[in-house]
Design a protein around this motif. Structure first.
Motif, PDB file in Angstrom:
ATOM      1  N   ALA A 136      16.419  25.613  20.731  1.00 10.00           N
ATOM      2  CA  ALA A 136      16.253  24.390  19.942  1.00 10.00           C
ATOM      3  C   ALA A 136      16.645  23.132  20.701  1.00 10.00           C
ATOM      4  O   ALA A 136      16.471  22.027  20.183  1.00 10.00           O
ATOM      5  N   ALA A 137      17.155  23.287  21.911  1.00  8.78           N
ATOM      6  CA  ALA A 137      17.726  22.147  22.634  1.00  8.78           C
ATOM      7  C   ALA A 137      16.730  21.029  22.874  1.00  8.78           C
ATOM      8  O   ALA A 137      17.116  19.855  22.961  1.00  8.78           O
ATOM      9  N   ALA A 138      15.457  21.363  22.990  1.00  6.81           N
ATOM     10  CA  ALA A 138      14.465  20.325  23.271  1.00  6.81           C
ATOM     11  C   ALA A 138      14.419  19.264  22.178  1.00  6.81           C
ATOM     12  O   ALA A 138      13.998  18.127  22.422  1.00  6.81           O
ATOM     13  N   HIS A 139      14.864  19.620  20.976  1.00  6.15           N
ATOM     14  CA  HIS A 139      14.836  18.663  19.867  1.00  6.15           C
ATOM     15  C   HIS A 139      15.935  17.615  19.984  1.00  6.15           C
ATOM     16  O   HIS A 139      15.799  16.517  19.418  1.00  6.15           O
ATOM     17  N   VAL A 140      17.018  17.939  20.675  1.00  2.68           N
ATOM     18  CA  VAL A 140      18.165  17.022  20.683  1.00  2.68           C
ATOM     19  C   VAL A 140      18.643  16.650  22.085  1.00  2.68           C
ATOM     20  O   VAL A 140      19.370  15.668  22.242  1.00  2.68           O
ATOM     21  N   LEU A 141      18.277  17.405  23.102  1.00  6.57           N
ATOM     22  CA  LEU A 141      18.741  17.137  24.464  1.00  6.57           C
ATOM     23  C   LEU A 141      17.584  16.697  25.344  1.00  6.57           C
ATOM     24  O   LEU A 141      16.526  17.334  25.358  1.00  6.57           O
ATOM     25  N   VAL A 142      17.790  15.616  26.068  1.00  8.45           N
ATOM     26  CA  VAL A 142      16.793  15.194  27.058  1.00  8.45           C
ATOM     27  C   VAL A 142      16.978  16.049  28.307  1.00  8.45           C
ATOM     28  O   VAL A 142      18.005  16.710  28.478  1.00  8.45           O
TER      29      VAL A 142
END
Length: 219
Positions: A136-142
């Motif tokens: 899910a990191a792509a939603h919150v981490l650049v």
């Protein structure tokens, strides 16, 4: 980045940091099982909110509010029964003590609560959740933030917890543009863009993040 273990925080003990008062405990120490009954120290308005929740949510809500009321009581000296914590329209908790803010976080195994004079957010992320965080990191981490984690579980969960604690302090949603507006500049030590103070600690099987500062969106 090399593997880094964050310093451990003593669970079950009140901590003061950066103007905030913080407590994290294991859920089993507070008996988080359904059905769950509110102790007498909860106010009529809090009981009304509790009764309106589905049964599966009541125990989590009650334990979190009990911990938050305890933290506020410890910070102010007020009796627990005189501390009221009710939801705002956006769902964030509002404490009855003027000038204080509170934030609460739950996982399957832990619950944390923090209070501070200004905007504050807390989040817990179980280390076992690192694979899900990675997906899910792509939603919150650049990309630059993702590179900071190096796919290390503790760093992945720390990055996620920092973002969630930040949007809690700002009273904004996690899955919008808000988490990307605040950048993680470093994880060891944890550093965010803007005028925010950050704390990351290991809390047993979870990673804990606290963020003090932000717009707070009073009201």
């Amino acid at each position: 980045m090399s593997h880094t273990v964050f310093p451990a925080i003593a669970r079950g003990r009140v901590h003061r940091w950066g103007g905030a008062t913080l407590l994290v405990v294991r859920c089993d120490t507070l008996g988080r099982r359904a059905p769950w009954s509110l102790p007498p120290l909860f106010t009529p308005a809090e009981r009304h909110v509790f009764r309106g929740l589905p049964a599966w949510r009541q125990a989590e809500w009650g334990v979190g509010r009990l911990l938050a009321k305890s933290v506020v009581s410890w910070a102010t000296g007020l009796p627990l029964a005189e501390v009221e914590i009710l939801p705002r329209a956006d769902g964030s908790p509002r404490v009855s003590v003027p000038g204080l803010h509170v934030s609460i976080s739950h996982t399957t195994h832990h619950v944390a609560a923090v209070t501070a004079p200004g905007a504050v957010g807390v989040d817990l992320c179980e280390t076992a959740a690192a694979p899900a965080v990675g997906r899910a990191a792509a939603h919150v981490l650049v990309p630059e933030e993702r590179r900071l984690t190096g796919e290390v579980p503790e760093l992945l969960t720390a990055a996620w917890a920092l973002k969630e604690a930040t949007v809690k302090a700002d009273r904004r949603g996690l899955f919008g543009e808000a988490p990307r507006r605040v950048r993680i500049l470093a994880l060891t030590p944890p550093t965010l863009s803007g005028d925010r103070r950050t704390l990351v600690r290991s809390a047993g099987t979870a990673t804990l993040a606290v963020v003090v500062g932000g717009d707070g969106r009073d009201g």
